[in-house]
Design a protein around this motif. Structure first.
Motif, PDB file in Angstrom:
ATOM      1  N   GLY A 103      -6.404   2.381   1.922  1.00  0.00           N
ATOM      2  CA  GLY A 103      -5.068   1.784   2.051  1.00  0.00           C
ATOM      3  C   GLY A 103      -4.380   2.179   3.343  1.00  0.00           C
ATOM      4  O   GLY A 103      -3.911   1.317   4.106  1.00  0.00           O
ATOM      5  N   ASP A 110       2.767   1.517  -3.329  1.00  0.00           N
ATOM      6  CA  ASP A 110       1.793   1.836  -4.375  1.00  0.00           C
ATOM      7  C   ASP A 110       1.412   3.324  -4.319  1.00  0.00           C
ATOM      8  O   ASP A 110       1.399   4.023  -5.331  1.00  0.00           O
ATOM      9  CB  ASP A 110       0.549   0.965  -4.171  1.00  0.00           C
ATOM     10  CG  ASP A 110      -0.578   1.338  -5.113  1.00  0.00           C
ATOM     11  OD1 ASP A 110      -0.573   0.804  -6.240  1.00  0.00           O
ATOM     12  OD2 ASP A 110      -1.436   2.160  -4.745  1.00  0.00           O
ATOM     13  N   ASN A 111       1.139   3.841  -3.107  1.00  0.00           N
ATOM     14  CA  ASN A 111       0.829   5.271  -2.952  1.00  0.00           C
ATOM     15  C   ASN A 111       1.988   6.115  -3.461  1.00  0.00           C
ATOM     16  O   ASN A 111       1.795   7.097  -4.176  1.00  0.00           O
ATOM     17  CB  ASN A 111       0.593   5.625  -1.474  1.00  0.00           C
ATOM     18  CG  ASN A 111      -0.805   5.269  -1.020  1.00  0.00           C
ATOM     19  OD1 ASN A 111      -1.669   4.953  -1.837  1.00  0.00           O
ATOM     20  ND2 ASN A 111      -1.040   5.319   0.280  1.00  0.00           N
ATOM     21  N   ASN A 141       0.831  -1.209   0.000  1.00  0.00           N
ATOM     22  CA  ASN A 141       0.000   0.000   0.000  1.00  0.00           C
ATOM     23  C   ASN A 141       0.864   1.257   0.000  1.00  0.00           C
ATOM     24  O   ASN A 141       0.586   2.209  -0.730  1.00  0.00           O
ATOM     25  CB  ASN A 141      -0.928   0.018   1.217  1.00  0.00           C
ATOM     26  CG  ASN A 141      -2.235  -0.731   0.952  1.00  0.00           C
ATOM     27  OD1 ASN A 141      -3.021  -0.338   0.099  1.00  0.00           O
ATOM     28  ND2 ASN A 141      -2.434  -1.830   1.659  1.00  0.00           N
TER      29      ASN A 141
END
Ligand SMILES: Nc1ncnc2c1ncn2[C@@H]1O[C@H](COP(=O)(O)OP(=O)(O)OP(=O)(O)O)[C@@H](O)[C@H]1O
Ligand SMILES: [Mg+2]
Length: 436
Positions: A403, A338-339, A335
């Protein structure tokens, strides 16, 4: 001091007067009871004027209200009409004088008293009078009694009048207090209604939240298995060394999308309010560096599609071990990375670093080169469905705002904490601290 006022005081400064006539005491008592039950100012004025006349046996009586710097002759009870409804300046009438001096006035001959405006009295029957102030914290008004002959009001009469005036002041204050109480009661009823309304809305909101959660969980369950199937197929295909480059890029995109679907489904499940507080990590000995490499490999195709790179920074010990739930920790890092990729610029880099701090803590830091998180929003972004304003363009708009909520729940379930720190080079810096 006015010589007449001195006379007034001299006449009244004797011993406290006793009621010689029983019936005046009874009449006064009746008047006071009536006054304290009076529903409004008009009734008070009427009762006070009538009682004043009866108590003194005068030819007329008036009830005067203070109206700013004017004396308003509100009510009279007399053998012939006086000044009802008229207003006079406080400085030029006897009612103003008694209010200002907080003292009764006795006039045995109106023609000789300089406090009396003779032109106002000339057309009336009045030849002598007594006037007392109605006074609470401030002057409220006055009560006057008038006789058609020249006479000196007795101390007894003035004492009765003053007792009536004091009772009138209490009655007037009662009215003000009653109005305040009524207003407060009305406000309380409004507040009660607003509270009931709020409770109903909260109930409705909680219902819709429960329905929303149930729907999310259903959706997550339905998405997980097909996503896992697609992930497996894509990984198998990508292991094929002979896969043509074009095919490889396509399967990489499929892998990224399936990974996102699976992660979103898991986030939906774990952040549902029915499950809050139920996340229990299954602790095992894990190699953090290997876990970071795994996360980088999973997200590599997504990074590559934007020309970005994920750098596992030197400085991380080759083998950093800790006891944690490998599955949960992998999803936390997925998460965060990905962010970082979504908010970082194309062709940029995301840096991931793991360090062992003073025992017993291990720290994982994920840094990017994007716009960063404003200081005042750093706590807020961990809330469910939180999305930062003005970031609705491009890739960043596909998120659901779950997330980071999941990350916080998972890290805290390990007894650790997650925080946003200042990133000296700009961009965001998320830091996960875990007990080793
Ligand atoms: N590295 C980052 N840089 C800038 N903003 C970020 C970063 N990470 C998170 N944010 C902001 O915080 C918000 C919440 O992030 P979070 O990961 O919880 O949700 P999301 O990414 O929008 O959706 P998803 O549930 O798919 O993760 C994001 O919408 C984004 O506005
Ligand atoms: Mg996210």
């Amino acid at each position: 001091m006015n010589p007449n006022a001195a006379d007034d005081l001299a006449r009244l400064s004797g011993p406290v007067l006793s009621f010689r006539e029983n019936h005046s005491a009874e009449r006064l008592l009746c008047a006071l009871q009536e006054l304290w039950r009076a529903p409004d100012l008009q009734s008070i004025a009427r009762i006070a004027a009538r009682a004043a006349r009866e108590l003194t046996g005068a030819d007329g009586a008036s009830f005067v209200l203070r109206d700013g710097e004017l004396c308003h002759y509100v009510q009279e009870d007399a053998i012939s009409s006086l000044w009802q409804g008229r207003r006079f300046p406080m400085s030029s009438c006897l009612s103003g004088w008694v209010m200002q001096h907080r003292s009764p006035a006795v006039v045995d001959d109106i023609a000789l008293d300089p406090r009396i405006p003779s032109e106002v009295y000339r057309p009336t029957f009045v030849r002598s009078m007594a006037m007392v102030p109605v006074h609470a914290r401030a002057p409220l008004g006055a009560i006057g009694c008038y006789w058609g002959s020249a006479r000196v009001a007795t101390a007894h009469e003035v004492a009765l009048l003053q007792a009536l005036a004091d009772g009138t002041a209490v009655a007037m204050e009662n009215i003000v207090l009653r109005e305040c109480v009524e207003k407060a009661q009305a406000r309380m009823s409004e507040l009660d209604a607003a509270t009931r309304d709020l409770a109903e809305r909260c109930g409705a909101l909680a219902d819709s939240q429960r329905q929303n959660d149930a729907l999310n969980e259903l959706l997550a369950h339905d998405l997980r298995s097909p996503a896992a199937g697609i992930l497996l197929t894509a990984r198998v295909r990508l292991r094929d060394q002979d896969l043509p480059e074009r095919e490889r890029r396509r399967w990489s995109r499929v892998l990224c999308s399936a990974e996102l679907i699976q992660r979103t489904a898991m986030n939906l499940l774990d952040t549902s309010s029915r499950r809050l507080g139920t996340l229990v990590p299954r602790l095992e000995e894990i190699d953090l560096t290997a876990l970071l490499e795994e996360v980088a490999e999973i997200l590599e195709p997504f990074a590559a599609s934007r020309g970005q790179r994920i750098e596992l920074r030197p400085g991380a010990p080759r083998s950093c071990r800790l006891r944690a739930d490998g599955g949960l920790l992998r999803r936390v890092l997925q998460n965060l990375v990905d962010n970082a990729l979504r908010h970082g610029p194309a062709l940029g880099a995301v840096y991931v670093e793991a360090r062992r701090l003073d025992a017993p803590w291990v720290e994982v830091v994920v840094r990017d080169e994007g716009p960063g998180i404003p200081v005042h929003l750093r706590d807020h972004i961990f809330d469910r469905y939180a999305r930062l304003d003005g970031q609705d363009a491009g890739l960043s708009s596909v998120g659901r705002g779950l997330g980071l909520t999941f990350c916080k729940l998972a890290v805290e379930a390990h007894g650790g904490r997650i925080e946003v720190r200042d990133n000296e080079g700009g961009g965001s810096c998320f830091c996960v601290l875990l007990p080793a």
